[in-house]
Design a protein around this motif. Structure first.
Motif, PDB file in Angstrom:
ATOM      1  N   SER A  30       0.813  -1.217   0.000  1.00  0.00           N
ATOM      2  CA  SER A  30       0.000   0.000   0.000  1.00  0.00           C
ATOM      3  C   SER A  30       0.844   1.265   0.000  1.00  0.00           C
ATOM      4  CB  SER A  30      -0.876   0.007   1.257  1.00  0.00           C
ATOM      5  OG  SER A  30      -1.415   1.304   1.465  1.00  0.00           O
ATOM      6  N   THR A  31       0.403   2.257  -0.784  1.00  0.00           N
ATOM      7  CA  THR A  31       0.943   3.618  -0.672  1.00  0.00           C
ATOM      8  C   THR A  31      -0.211   4.570  -0.307  1.00  0.00           C
ATOM      9  OG1 THR A  31       0.642   3.981  -3.060  1.00  0.00           O
ATOM     10  CG2 THR A  31       2.803   3.170  -2.359  1.00  0.00           C
ATOM     11  N   ARG A  32      -1.191   4.031   0.412  1.00  0.00           N
ATOM     12  CA  ARG A  32      -2.425   4.769   0.697  1.00  0.00           C
ATOM     13  C   ARG A  32      -2.204   6.002   1.567  1.00  0.00           C
ATOM     14  NH1 ARG A  32      -7.656   3.178   0.452  1.00  0.00           N
ATOM     15  NH2 ARG A  32      -7.049   1.011   0.119  1.00  0.00           N
ATOM     16  N   THR A  33      -1.314   5.889   2.534  1.00  0.00           N
ATOM     17  CA  THR A  33      -1.027   7.038   3.400  1.00  0.00           C
ATOM     18  C   THR A  33       0.387   7.534   3.104  1.00  0.00           C
ATOM     19  OG1 THR A  33      -0.011   5.754   5.168  1.00  0.00           O
ATOM     20  CG2 THR A  33      -2.418   5.968   5.232  1.00  0.00           C
ATOM     21  N   ALA A  34       0.691   8.714   3.599  1.00  0.00           N
ATOM     22  CA  ALA A  34       2.028   9.275   3.389  1.00  0.00           C
ATOM     23  C   ALA A  34       3.083   8.358   4.019  1.00  0.00           C
ATOM     24  CB  ALA A  34       2.102  10.682   3.976  1.00  0.00           C
ATOM     25  N   ALA A  35       2.791   7.819   5.197  1.00  0.00           N
ATOM     26  CA  ALA A  35       3.749   6.925   5.860  1.00  0.00           C
ATOM     27  C   ALA A  35       3.962   5.647   5.050  1.00  0.00           C
ATOM     28  CB  ALA A  35       3.269   6.596   7.275  1.00  0.00           C
ATOM     29  N   GLN A  70       8.825  14.047   2.206  1.00  0.00           N
ATOM     30  CA  GLN A  70       8.921  14.102   0.737  1.00  0.00           C
ATOM     31  C   GLN A  70       7.694  13.534   0.032  1.00  0.00           C
ATOM     32  OE1 GLN A  70      13.049  12.362   1.056  1.00  0.00           O
ATOM     33  NE2 GLN A  70      13.172  13.288  -0.968  1.00  0.00           N
ATOM     34  N   ILE A  71       6.715  13.092   0.795  1.00  0.00           N
ATOM     35  CA  ILE A  71       5.469  12.642   0.174  1.00  0.00           C
ATOM     36  C   ILE A  71       4.530  13.845   0.016  1.00  0.00           C
ATOM     37  CG2 ILE A  71       3.451  11.161   0.401  1.00  0.00           C
ATOM     38  CD1 ILE A  71       6.082   9.632  -0.135  1.00  0.00           C
ATOM     39  N   ALA A  72       4.089  14.063  -1.204  1.00  0.00           N
ATOM     40  CA  ALA A  72       3.156  15.149  -1.505  1.00  0.00           C
ATOM     41  C   ALA A  72       1.750  14.604  -1.332  1.00  0.00           C
ATOM     42  CB  ALA A  72       3.372  15.643  -2.925  1.00  0.00           C
ATOM     43  N   LYS A  73       1.118  14.948  -0.218  1.00  0.00           N
ATOM     44  CA  LYS A  73      -0.232  14.401  -0.012  1.00  0.00           C
ATOM     45  C   LYS A  73      -1.268  15.355  -0.585  1.00  0.00           C
ATOM     46  CE  LYS A  73      -0.464  15.875   4.838  1.00  0.00           C
ATOM     47  NZ  LYS A  73      -0.612  15.406   6.234  1.00  0.00           N
ATOM     48  N   SER A  74      -2.308  14.771  -1.123  1.00  0.00           N
ATOM     49  CA  SER A  74      -3.365  15.542  -1.787  1.00  0.00           C
ATOM     50  C   SER A  74      -4.571  15.644  -0.874  1.00  0.00           C
ATOM     51  CB  SER A  74      -3.800  14.840  -3.076  1.00  0.00           C
ATOM     52  OG  SER A  74      -2.739  14.765  -3.993  1.00  0.00           O
ATOM     53  N   ARG A  99     -13.749  20.688   4.648  1.00  0.00           N
ATOM     54  CA  ARG A  99     -13.053  19.469   4.264  1.00  0.00           C
ATOM     55  C   ARG A  99     -13.989  18.637   3.404  1.00  0.00           C
ATOM     56  NH1 ARG A  99      -8.593  17.118   6.736  1.00  0.00           N
ATOM     57  NH2 ARG A  99      -7.903  15.555   5.262  1.00  0.00           N
ATOM     58  N   ALA A 100     -13.482  18.112   2.293  1.00  0.00           N
ATOM     59  CA  ALA A 100     -14.312  17.286   1.420  1.00  0.00           C
ATOM     60  C   ALA A 100     -14.534  15.913   2.043  1.00  0.00           C
ATOM     61  CB  ALA A 100     -13.624  17.115   0.071  1.00  0.00           C
ATOM     62  N   ASP A 101     -15.723  15.368   1.851  1.00  0.00           N
ATOM     63  CA  ASP A 101     -15.910  13.972   2.263  1.00  0.00           C
ATOM     64  C   ASP A 101     -15.533  13.072   1.080  1.00  0.00           C
ATOM     65  OD1 ASP A 101     -18.058  13.938   0.489  1.00  0.00           O
ATOM     66  OD2 ASP A 101     -19.580  14.053   2.053  1.00  0.00           O
ATOM     67  N   ALA A 102     -15.570  11.774   1.342  1.00  0.00           N
ATOM     68  CA  ALA A 102     -15.090  10.819   0.332  1.00  0.00           C
ATOM     69  C   ALA A 102     -15.865  10.946  -0.980  1.00  0.00           C
ATOM     70  CB  ALA A 102     -15.180   9.396   0.883  1.00  0.00           C
ATOM     71  N   ALA A 142     -10.294   8.156  -5.845  1.00  0.00           N
ATOM     72  CA  ALA A 142     -10.650   7.872  -4.455  1.00  0.00           C
ATOM     73  C   ALA A 142      -9.541   8.350  -3.518  1.00  0.00           C
ATOM     74  CB  ALA A 142     -10.870   6.373  -4.276  1.00  0.00           C
ATOM     75  N   ILE A 143      -9.943   8.706  -2.297  1.00  0.00           N
ATOM     76  CA  ILE A 143      -8.988   9.086  -1.254  1.00  0.00           C
ATOM     77  C   ILE A 143      -7.891   8.028  -1.159  1.00  0.00           C
ATOM     78  CG2 ILE A 143      -8.735   9.228   1.261  1.00  0.00           C
ATOM     79  CD1 ILE A 143     -11.547  10.538   1.278  1.00  0.00           C
ATOM     80  N   GLY A 144      -6.660   8.507  -1.045  1.00  0.00           N
ATOM     81  CA  GLY A 144      -5.526   7.581  -0.981  1.00  0.00           C
ATOM     82  C   GLY A 144      -4.826   7.429  -2.312  1.00  0.00           C
ATOM     83  N   GLY A 145      -5.514   7.863  -3.379  1.00  0.00           N
ATOM     84  CA  GLY A 145      -4.909   7.770  -4.708  1.00  0.00           C
ATOM     85  C   GLY A 145      -5.013   9.072  -5.490  1.00  0.00           C
ATOM     86  N   TRP A 151       7.402  12.585  -4.002  1.00  0.00           N
ATOM     87  CA  TRP A 151       6.565  11.535  -4.587  1.00  0.00           C
ATOM     88  C   TRP A 151       5.101  11.886  -4.342  1.00  0.00           C
ATOM     89  CZ3 TRP A 151       8.473   6.967  -6.904  1.00  0.00           C
ATOM     90  CH2 TRP A 151       9.857   6.794  -6.830  1.00  0.00           C
ATOM     91  N   ALA A 152       4.278  11.604  -5.318  1.00  0.00           N
ATOM     92  CA  ALA A 152       2.850  11.913  -5.205  1.00  0.00           C
ATOM     93  C   ALA A 152       2.022  10.705  -5.624  1.00  0.00           C
ATOM     94  CB  ALA A 152       2.506  13.111  -6.099  1.00  0.00           C
ATOM     95  N   ALA A 153       0.782  10.696  -5.156  1.00  0.00           N
ATOM     96  CA  ALA A 153      -0.148   9.616  -5.510  1.00  0.00           C
ATOM     97  C   ALA A 153      -0.435   9.648  -7.009  1.00  0.00           C
ATOM     98  CB  ALA A 153      -1.455   9.752  -4.732  1.00  0.00           C
ATOM     99  N   ALA A 154      -0.755   8.481  -7.554  1.00  0.00           N
ATOM    100  CA  ALA A 154      -0.936   8.376  -9.007  1.00  0.00           C
ATOM    101  C   ALA A 154      -2.174   7.565  -9.376  1.00  0.00           C
ATOM    102  CB  ALA A 154       0.315   7.793  -9.651  1.00  0.00           C
ATOM    103  N   ALA A 204      -0.148   3.287  -6.175  1.00  0.00           N
ATOM    104  CA  ALA A 204       0.574   3.856  -7.314  1.00  0.00           C
ATOM    105  C   ALA A 204       1.071   5.262  -6.969  1.00  0.00           C
ATOM    106  CB  ALA A 204      -0.328   3.916  -8.547  1.00  0.00           C
ATOM    107  N   VAL A 205       2.318   5.522  -7.290  1.00  0.00           N
ATOM    108  CA  VAL A 205       2.923   6.832  -7.030  1.00  0.00           C
ATOM    109  C   VAL A 205       3.841   7.202  -8.194  1.00  0.00           C
ATOM    110  CG1 VAL A 205       2.864   6.702  -4.489  1.00  0.00           C
ATOM    111  CG2 VAL A 205       4.822   5.760  -5.720  1.00  0.00           C
ATOM    112  N   PHE A 206       4.234   8.457  -8.241  1.00  0.00           N
ATOM    113  CA  PHE A 206       5.268   8.864  -9.214  1.00  0.00           C
ATOM    114  C   PHE A 206       6.187   9.874  -8.568  1.00  0.00           C
ATOM    115  CE2 PHE A 206       4.027  13.134 -10.783  1.00  0.00           C
ATOM    116  CZ  PHE A 206       2.759  13.249 -10.236  1.00  0.00           C
TER     117      PHE A 206
END
Ligand code: 5CA
Length: 157
Positions: A28-33, A45-49, A85-88, A98-101, A126-129, A134-136
């Protein structure tokens, strides 16, 4: 680790073009950690959205360092409208992901984009993809160019 195969990740790859490579992981790359552990970088260095909704209904995408909490008052002041704050569901409708990606590109609706100034000092981030595995990799300058976002002080002090 392998190149993108999931439809959402391929959508991000298409939006990014060939300069960037979307990578899919078994873990999983769902969370920044999670993402930092998988790619072997610092959480900073994780760019969270983070997605917010401006009062007028416009989505606001805040791309923040994985170690920062975002201060909503600052976001509202920068946007010039109250925000929530946006909900899911809103995240899915406004971005197409979806949240996490949620990636910083390829959204359904062009968002207002704010970029955490705390991301700007790194050689690479690195950011979610598109999916939760998935990240890039990109540079902070790439992030600004891809999103045409405004670099600002968004972190909670
Ligand atoms: N793939 C990783 C980093 S590459 C990722 O997407 N991390 S993230 O931080 O950008 O995405 C998860 C973020 O979604 C969390 O930081 C959190 O702010 C937000 N989030 C998590 N759960 C919810 C929820 N139920 N409602 C709204 N936002 C949420």
């Amino acid at each position: 680790m392998k190149p993108a195969t999931a439809p959402s990740a391929l959508k991000v790859q298409a939006a990014l073009g060939e300069r960037f490579e979307v990578l899919e992981f078994d873990a999983s790359t769902r969370t920044a950690a999670d993402a930092a552990a998988v790619v072997g970088c610092t959480v900073a260095q994780i760019a969270k959205s983070l997605v917010f909704r401006a009062q007028g209904g416009r989505p606001v995408l805040v791309v923040a360092s994985g170690i920062h909490r975002v201060e909503e008052k600052r976001i509202a002041a920068l946007v010039g409208e109250p925000i929530t704050r946006a909900d899911a569901n809103f995240v899915r409708e406004a971005t197409g992901f979806a949240i996490g990606g949620v990636p910083p590109v390829g959204h359904t609706t062009a968002p207002v984009v704010l970029i955490d100034e705390g991301l700007m000092g790194f050689g690479e981030i690195w950011a979610a993809a598109g999916t939760p595995n998935a990240v890039f990799r990109l540079t902070p300058a790439d992030l600004v160019e891809l999103t045409r976002g405004r670099v600002a002080a968004v972190a909670l002090k």
